[in-house]
Write a protein that holds these residues in place. Structure first.
Motif, PDB file in Angstrom:
ATOM      1  N   SER A  48       0.852  -1.198   0.000  1.00  0.00           N
ATOM      2  CA  SER A  48       0.000   0.000   0.000  1.00  0.00           C
ATOM      3  C   SER A  48       0.883   1.241   0.000  1.00  0.00           C
ATOM      4  CB  SER A  48      -0.901   0.010   1.242  1.00  0.00           C
ATOM      5  OG  SER A  48      -1.757  -1.113   1.245  1.00  0.00           O
ATOM      6  N   GLU A  49       0.482   2.258  -0.762  1.00  0.00           N
ATOM      7  CA  GLU A  49       1.297   3.468  -0.866  1.00  0.00           C
ATOM      8  C   GLU A  49       1.048   4.416   0.307  1.00  0.00           C
ATOM      9  OE1 GLU A  49       2.700   6.764  -4.222  1.00  0.00           O
ATOM     10  OE2 GLU A  49       0.973   5.463  -4.610  1.00  0.00           O
ATOM     11  N   TYR A  50       2.111   5.067   0.764  1.00  0.00           N
ATOM     12  CA  TYR A  50       2.016   6.073   1.820  1.00  0.00           C
ATOM     13  C   TYR A  50       2.935   7.239   1.467  1.00  0.00           C
ATOM     14  CZ  TYR A  50       6.687   5.030   3.665  1.00  0.00           C
ATOM     15  OH  TYR A  50       8.045   4.897   3.804  1.00  0.00           O
ATOM     16  N   ASP A  51       2.839   8.320   2.211  1.00  0.00           N
ATOM     17  CA  ASP A  51       3.726   9.471   2.012  1.00  0.00           C
ATOM     18  C   ASP A  51       3.872  10.200   3.340  1.00  0.00           C
ATOM     19  OD1 ASP A  51       5.403  11.223   0.768  1.00  0.00           O
ATOM     20  OD2 ASP A  51       3.891  12.171  -0.501  1.00  0.00           O
ATOM     21  N   ALA A  52       4.803  11.118   3.405  1.00  0.00           N
ATOM     22  CA  ALA A  52       5.055  11.916   4.607  1.00  0.00           C
ATOM     23  C   ALA A  52       5.567  13.279   4.154  1.00  0.00           C
ATOM     24  CB  ALA A  52       6.075  11.216   5.513  1.00  0.00           C
ATOM     25  N   PRO A  53       5.585  14.278   5.035  1.00  0.00           N
ATOM     26  CA  PRO A  53       6.070  15.605   4.646  1.00  0.00           C
ATOM     27  C   PRO A  53       7.531  15.567   4.217  1.00  0.00           C
ATOM     28  CG  PRO A  53       4.895  15.711   6.742  1.00  0.00           C
ATOM     29  CD  PRO A  53       5.101  14.256   6.436  1.00  0.00           C
ATOM     30  N   VAL A  54       7.878  16.356   3.196  1.00  0.00           N
ATOM     31  CA  VAL A  54       9.279  16.446   2.789  1.00  0.00           C
ATOM     32  C   VAL A  54      10.068  17.239   3.829  1.00  0.00           C
ATOM     33  CG1 VAL A  54       9.025  18.574   1.461  1.00  0.00           C
ATOM     34  CG2 VAL A  54      10.790  16.912   0.808  1.00  0.00           C
ATOM     35  N   LEU A  86      14.983  19.201   5.209  1.00  0.00           N
ATOM     36  CA  LEU A  86      14.384  18.462   4.100  1.00  0.00           C
ATOM     37  C   LEU A  86      14.832  17.015   4.227  1.00  0.00           C
ATOM     38  CD1 LEU A  86      15.022  20.920   1.124  1.00  0.00           C
ATOM     39  CD2 LEU A  86      12.938  20.658   2.476  1.00  0.00           C
ATOM     40  N   ARG A  87      13.923  16.074   4.051  1.00  0.00           N
ATOM     41  CA  ARG A  87      14.274  14.680   4.318  1.00  0.00           C
ATOM     42  C   ARG A  87      15.373  14.176   3.371  1.00  0.00           C
ATOM     43  NH1 ARG A  87       8.496  12.746   2.225  1.00  0.00           N
ATOM     44  NH2 ARG A  87       8.856  12.912  -0.001  1.00  0.00           N
ATOM     45  N   PRO A  88      16.405  13.546   3.939  1.00  0.00           N
ATOM     46  CA  PRO A  88      17.460  12.955   3.125  1.00  0.00           C
ATOM     47  C   PRO A  88      17.154  11.508   2.769  1.00  0.00           C
ATOM     48  CG  PRO A  88      18.108  12.928   5.412  1.00  0.00           C
ATOM     49  CD  PRO A  88      16.754  13.593   5.367  1.00  0.00           C
ATOM     50  N   GLU A  89      16.225  10.893   3.502  1.00  0.00           N
ATOM     51  CA  GLU A  89      15.819   9.508   3.278  1.00  0.00           C
ATOM     52  C   GLU A  89      14.435   9.316   3.898  1.00  0.00           C
ATOM     53  OE1 GLU A  89      18.727   7.092   5.190  1.00  0.00           O
ATOM     54  OE2 GLU A  89      18.431   7.996   7.149  1.00  0.00           O
ATOM     55  N   MET A  90      13.772   8.214   3.568  1.00  0.00           N
ATOM     56  CA  MET A  90      12.382   8.032   3.990  1.00  0.00           C
ATOM     57  C   MET A  90      12.222   7.213   5.263  1.00  0.00           C
ATOM     58  SD  MET A  90       9.524   9.179   3.018  1.00  0.00           S
ATOM     59  CE  MET A  90       7.753   8.968   2.868  1.00  0.00           C
ATOM     60  N   THR A  91      13.183   6.356   5.575  1.00  0.00           N
ATOM     61  CA  THR A  91      13.019   5.434   6.701  1.00  0.00           C
ATOM     62  C   THR A  91      12.709   6.130   8.031  1.00  0.00           C
ATOM     63  OG1 THR A  91      14.466   3.827   5.616  1.00  0.00           O
ATOM     64  CG2 THR A  91      14.071   3.527   7.968  1.00  0.00           C
ATOM     65  N   LYS A 110       2.750  -4.013   4.689  1.00  0.00           N
ATOM     66  CA  LYS A 110       3.644  -3.816   3.542  1.00  0.00           C
ATOM     67  C   LYS A 110       3.312  -2.467   2.907  1.00  0.00           C
ATOM     68  CE  LYS A 110       3.715  -7.586   0.954  1.00  0.00           C
ATOM     69  NZ  LYS A 110       3.189  -8.800   0.259  1.00  0.00           N
ATOM     70  N   TRP A 111       4.220  -1.534   3.028  1.00  0.00           N
ATOM     71  CA  TRP A 111       4.010  -0.183   2.514  1.00  0.00           C
ATOM     72  C   TRP A 111       5.093   0.160   1.495  1.00  0.00           C
ATOM     73  CZ3 TRP A 111       2.931   3.414   7.347  1.00  0.00           C
ATOM     74  CH2 TRP A 111       1.716   3.032   7.937  1.00  0.00           C
ATOM     75  N   PHE A 112       4.731   1.044   0.552  1.00  0.00           N
ATOM     76  CA  PHE A 112       5.744   1.559  -0.374  1.00  0.00           C
ATOM     77  C   PHE A 112       5.548   3.051  -0.578  1.00  0.00           C
ATOM     78  CE2 PHE A 112       2.355   1.342  -3.493  1.00  0.00           C
ATOM     79  CZ  PHE A 112       2.689   2.278  -4.470  1.00  0.00           C
ATOM     80  N   SER A 113       6.597   3.714  -1.030  1.00  0.00           N
ATOM     81  CA  SER A 113       6.527   5.154  -1.289  1.00  0.00           C
ATOM     82  C   SER A 113       7.520   5.524  -2.384  1.00  0.00           C
ATOM     83  CB  SER A 113       6.850   5.958  -0.016  1.00  0.00           C
ATOM     84  OG  SER A 113       8.171   5.661   0.428  1.00  0.00           O
ATOM     85  N   ILE A 114       7.309   6.677  -2.980  1.00  0.00           N
ATOM     86  CA  ILE A 114       8.231   7.213  -3.994  1.00  0.00           C
ATOM     87  C   ILE A 114       8.583   8.637  -3.563  1.00  0.00           C
ATOM     88  CG2 ILE A 114       8.614   7.627  -6.457  1.00  0.00           C
ATOM     89  CD1 ILE A 114       6.315   5.708  -7.042  1.00  0.00           C
ATOM     90  N   PRO A 115       9.412   8.776  -2.535  1.00  0.00           N
ATOM     91  CA  PRO A 115       9.686  10.102  -1.970  1.00  0.00           C
ATOM     92  C   PRO A 115      10.751  10.883  -2.729  1.00  0.00           C
ATOM     93  CG  PRO A 115      10.902   8.447  -0.766  1.00  0.00           C
ATOM     94  CD  PRO A 115      10.080   7.699  -1.784  1.00  0.00           C
ATOM     95  N   GLN A 116      10.630  12.195  -2.662  1.00  0.00           N
ATOM     96  CA  GLN A 116      11.701  13.076  -3.123  1.00  0.00           C
ATOM     97  C   GLN A 116      12.610  13.319  -1.928  1.00  0.00           C
ATOM     98  OE1 GLN A 116      10.793  17.222  -3.861  1.00  0.00           O
ATOM     99  NE2 GLN A 116      12.147  17.278  -5.638  1.00  0.00           N
ATOM    100  N   CYS A 117      13.907  13.071  -2.086  1.00  0.00           N
ATOM    101  CA  CYS A 117      14.856  13.192  -0.981  1.00  0.00           C
ATOM    102  C   CYS A 117      15.948  14.204  -1.338  1.00  0.00           C
ATOM    103  CB  CYS A 117      15.489  11.841  -0.662  1.00  0.00           C
ATOM    104  SG  CYS A 117      14.297  10.571  -0.178  1.00  0.00           S
TER     105      CYS A 117
END
Length: 218
Positions: A48-54, A86-91, A110-117
């Protein structure tokens, strides 16, 4: 009466900030296609897709003082006198989200994301200061089954986009394995983290660039 001189307006900079890039429509079409491939593979494997603030609290990354990521932060104090980055990584963001639920998330998940880092580091070919990455995480499962599933998803993706073993290879990173190797080489435990950082750089920068750091570690 003396006329006031008009202040000369500074010329507008048309290039994006150093280390970043613009996405024109033709570039966006390629990016969207790639992201769609990642999403399709992830959903095929039940993620499942998730996201968080950059933008996150700086302390989320500086708690591990001394690590390379801390030195590469895009960090500043905002107008509310808060230390942010600004996030350098998503973990770390994922871990924060899980902790915020205080055990309320059903395991396993099980989660996935496509973050800008973002990382303020020396740029090399194909490596800028901002990038997107595909993250897939499995929580609540012990054993190698999770690694096997993630590797299968990676291979599935490569096959979908027409890449084979002749085009790309997969490397598995294990701190347990490298820990055993470094121990055999006589590297003390207190220098383990710093040595791992340098080992990670071996394929990214010339050996001469880190020779001094290696010698300093002994």
């Amino acid at each position: 009466k003396k006329k006031k001189k008009k202040q000369k307006q500074k010329k507008l900079e048309t290039n994006p900030p150093k280390g970043t890039r613009d996405f024109y429509p033709e570039d966006m079409r390629q990016r969207t296609w790639l992201f769609d491939q990642w999403r399709e593979v992830a959903k095929t494997y039940g993620f499942s897709e998730y996201d968080a603030p950059v933008l996150e609290a700086e302390s989320l990354y500086t708690r591990k003082a001394g690590e390379e990521v801390t030195e590469q932060l895009y960090n500043f104090v905002d107008k509310g006198d808060r230390n942010v980055a600004l996030r350098p990584e998503m973990t770390p963001s994922l871990a924060r989200m899980v902790m915020a639920k205080k055990g309320g998330l059903g395991l396993p998940f099980k989660w996935f994301s496509i973050p800008q880092c973002w990382r303020y580091e020396r740029m090399t070919r194909g490596r800028r200061r901002e990038h997107y990455q595909w993250n897939m995480d499995i929580w609540g499962v012990e054993g190698v089954e999770t690694e096997a599933e993630l590797l299968a998803a990676m291979v599935d993706f490569f096959e979908r986009v027409g890449l084979s073993a002749e085009d790309v290879g997969i490397k598995v990173n294990s701190r347990m394995v490298i820990g055993e190797v470094l121990s055999e080489l006589g590297i003390p435990e207190d220098k383990f983290a710093a040595t791992c950082v340098l080992v990670d750089k071996l394929e990214k920068v010339p050996i001469d660039a880190i020779q001094g750091d290696l010698e300093e570690l002994g």
